[in-house]
Design a protein around this motif. Structure first.
Motif, PDB file in Angstrom:
ATOM      1  N   ILE A  32      32.996   7.752 -64.000  1.00 33.60           N
ATOM      2  CA  ILE A  32      31.562   8.024 -64.173  1.00 33.60           C
ATOM      3  C   ILE A  32      30.802   6.713 -64.309  1.00 33.60           C
ATOM      4  O   ILE A  32      29.768   6.502 -63.663  1.00 33.60           O
ATOM      5  CB  ILE A  32      31.319   8.939 -65.385  1.00 33.60           C
ATOM      6  N   ARG A  33      31.306   5.804 -65.137  1.00 38.55           N
ATOM      7  CA  ARG A  33      30.640   4.505 -65.339  1.00 38.55           C
ATOM      8  C   ARG A  33      30.596   3.712 -64.026  1.00 38.55           C
ATOM      9  O   ARG A  33      29.583   3.094 -63.698  1.00 38.55           O
ATOM     10  CB  ARG A  33      31.363   3.688 -66.402  1.00 38.55           C
ATOM     11  N   ARG A  34      31.695   3.722 -63.281  1.00 43.11           N
ATOM     12  CA  ARG A  34      31.755   2.986 -62.017  1.00 43.11           C
ATOM     13  C   ARG A  34      30.722   3.546 -61.030  1.00 43.11           C
ATOM     14  O   ARG A  34      29.997   2.801 -60.386  1.00 43.11           O
ATOM     15  CB  ARG A  34      33.162   3.080 -61.430  1.00 43.11           C
ATOM     16  N   TYR A  35      30.665   4.874 -60.927  1.00 43.04           N
ATOM     17  CA  TYR A  35      29.697   5.504 -60.025  1.00 43.04           C
ATOM     18  C   TYR A  35      28.264   5.143 -60.432  1.00 43.04           C
ATOM     19  O   TYR A  35      27.440   4.779 -59.600  1.00 43.04           O
ATOM     20  CB  TYR A  35      29.880   7.018 -60.023  1.00 43.04           C
ATOM     21  N   GLN A  36      27.952   5.260 -61.716  1.00 43.68           N
ATOM     22  CA  GLN A  36      26.598   4.972 -62.176  1.00 43.68           C
ATOM     23  C   GLN A  36      26.235   3.503 -61.962  1.00 43.68           C
ATOM     24  O   GLN A  36      25.077   3.183 -61.717  1.00 43.68           O
ATOM     25  CB  GLN A  36      26.441   5.356 -63.647  1.00 43.68           C
ATOM     26  N   HIS A  37      27.218   2.632 -62.038  1.00 42.25           N
ATOM     27  CA  HIS A  37      26.967   1.208 -61.850  1.00 42.25           C
ATOM     28  C   HIS A  37      26.551   0.879 -60.414  1.00 42.25           C
ATOM     29  O   HIS A  37      25.715  -0.002 -60.195  1.00 42.25           O
ATOM     30  CB  HIS A  37      28.228   0.409 -62.224  1.00 42.25           C
ATOM     31  N   VAL A  38      27.115   1.578 -59.445  1.00 37.65           N
ATOM     32  CA  VAL A  38      26.846   1.249 -58.036  1.00 37.65           C
ATOM     33  C   VAL A  38      25.885   2.206 -57.338  1.00 37.65           C
ATOM     34  O   VAL A  38      25.487   1.938 -56.209  1.00 37.65           O
ATOM     35  CB  VAL A  38      28.160   1.164 -57.218  1.00 37.65           C
ATOM     36  N   GLN A  39      25.485   3.285 -57.961  1.00 39.33           N
ATOM     37  CA  GLN A  39      24.720   4.308 -57.248  1.00 39.33           C
ATOM     38  C   GLN A  39      23.377   3.818 -56.712  1.00 39.33           C
ATOM     39  O   GLN A  39      22.916   4.295 -55.682  1.00 39.33           O
ATOM     40  CB  GLN A  39      24.539   5.558 -58.098  1.00 39.33           C
ATOM     41  N   THR A  42      22.680  -1.284 -52.826  1.00 38.64           N
ATOM     42  CA  THR A  42      22.806  -1.118 -51.381  1.00 38.64           C
ATOM     43  C   THR A  42      23.915  -2.016 -50.851  1.00 38.64           C
ATOM     44  O   THR A  42      24.302  -2.986 -51.490  1.00 38.64           O
ATOM     45  CB  THR A  42      21.483  -1.465 -50.679  1.00 38.64           C
ATOM     46  N   GLY A  43      24.398  -1.676 -49.700  1.00 45.45           N
ATOM     47  CA  GLY A  43      25.443  -2.463 -49.062  1.00 45.45           C
ATOM     48  C   GLY A  43      26.705  -1.645 -48.878  1.00 45.45           C
ATOM     49  O   GLY A  43      26.962  -0.673 -49.599  1.00 45.45           O
ATOM     50  N   LEU A  44      27.472  -2.034 -47.910  1.00 50.16           N
ATOM     51  CA  LEU A  44      28.688  -1.313 -47.551  1.00 50.16           C
ATOM     52  C   LEU A  44      29.697  -1.264 -48.694  1.00 50.16           C
ATOM     53  O   LEU A  44      30.257  -0.213 -48.987  1.00 50.16           O
ATOM     54  CB  LEU A  44      29.325  -1.948 -46.305  1.00 50.16           C
ATOM     55  N   ILE A  45      29.920  -2.392 -49.334  1.00 54.11           N
ATOM     56  CA  ILE A  45      30.932  -2.428 -50.396  1.00 54.11           C
ATOM     57  C   ILE A  45      30.565  -1.492 -51.550  1.00 54.11           C
ATOM     58  O   ILE A  45      31.427  -0.818 -52.113  1.00 54.11           O
ATOM     59  CB  ILE A  45      31.186  -3.876 -50.894  1.00 54.11           C
TER      60      ILE A  45
END
Length: 167
Positions: A32-39, A42-45
């Motif tokens: 959950i934390r990982r998803y919220q960090h990147v949501q 922008t960018g492919l990675i």
């Protein structure tokens, strides 16, 4: 109110660190934390990391039997020792350094969503329902059904939950 060693405002991120491969509660929180960090990035990675986080969330949700949405508002330092059967409404707010045991439901009642303060311990099977506010350093007993707001530092038990100890 007794002095507590756990803060109700400053997250203790060490509580969420995985202690090994088989740590479903912490693995679920990590996804959950990982998803919220990147949501919002922008960018492919970041898109790839987001997709991996979603897959991990689905895996650990199935393994643990917990229903904690990816967009949940969870304070840091959340501790879920036995995640099976936990259900959290996506709009519920949970403060830092809380402890949630198994079979807990934090959900809507008559359209209202609960807001939980910092360092709240929620016993197994407890239900927190409706447009209520749970104060900081509150203890909610096992199988309690909380449908009214609880002031800071109190202990509540029963169906419906009643205050048995004021901080």
């Amino acid at each position: 109110m007794k002095e507590s060693k756990v803060s109700s405002t400053i997250p203790d991120w060490g509580r969420e660190e995985c202690r090994g491969f088989w740590d479903p509660g912490r693995k679920l929180l990590a996804s959950i934390r990982r998803y919220q960090h990147v949501q919002d990035k922008t960018g492919l990675i970041f898109r790839i990391i987001g997709k991996i986080a979603v897959l991990q969330h689905r895996l650990w949700s199935v393994i643990s039997g917990a229903d904690i949405p990816l967009n949940s508002n969870l304070g840091g330092g959340l501790l879920i020792t036995h995640p099976n059967g936990i259900v959290i409404h996506p709009q519920a707010k949970i403060g830092p350094n809380c402890l949630i045991f198994q079979q807990v439901t934090i959900g809507s009642r008559d359209g209202g969503i609960p807001s939980i303060g910092g360092h709240v311990d929620i016993g197994a099977g407890a239900k927190i329902l409706g447009d209520i506010i749970i104060g900081d350093h509150v203890r909610i007993g096992a199988n309690a059904v909380v449908i009214e707001s609880v002031p800071e530092g109190c202990t509540v038990v029963g169906i419906p939950a009643k205050i048995v100890n004021k901080g």
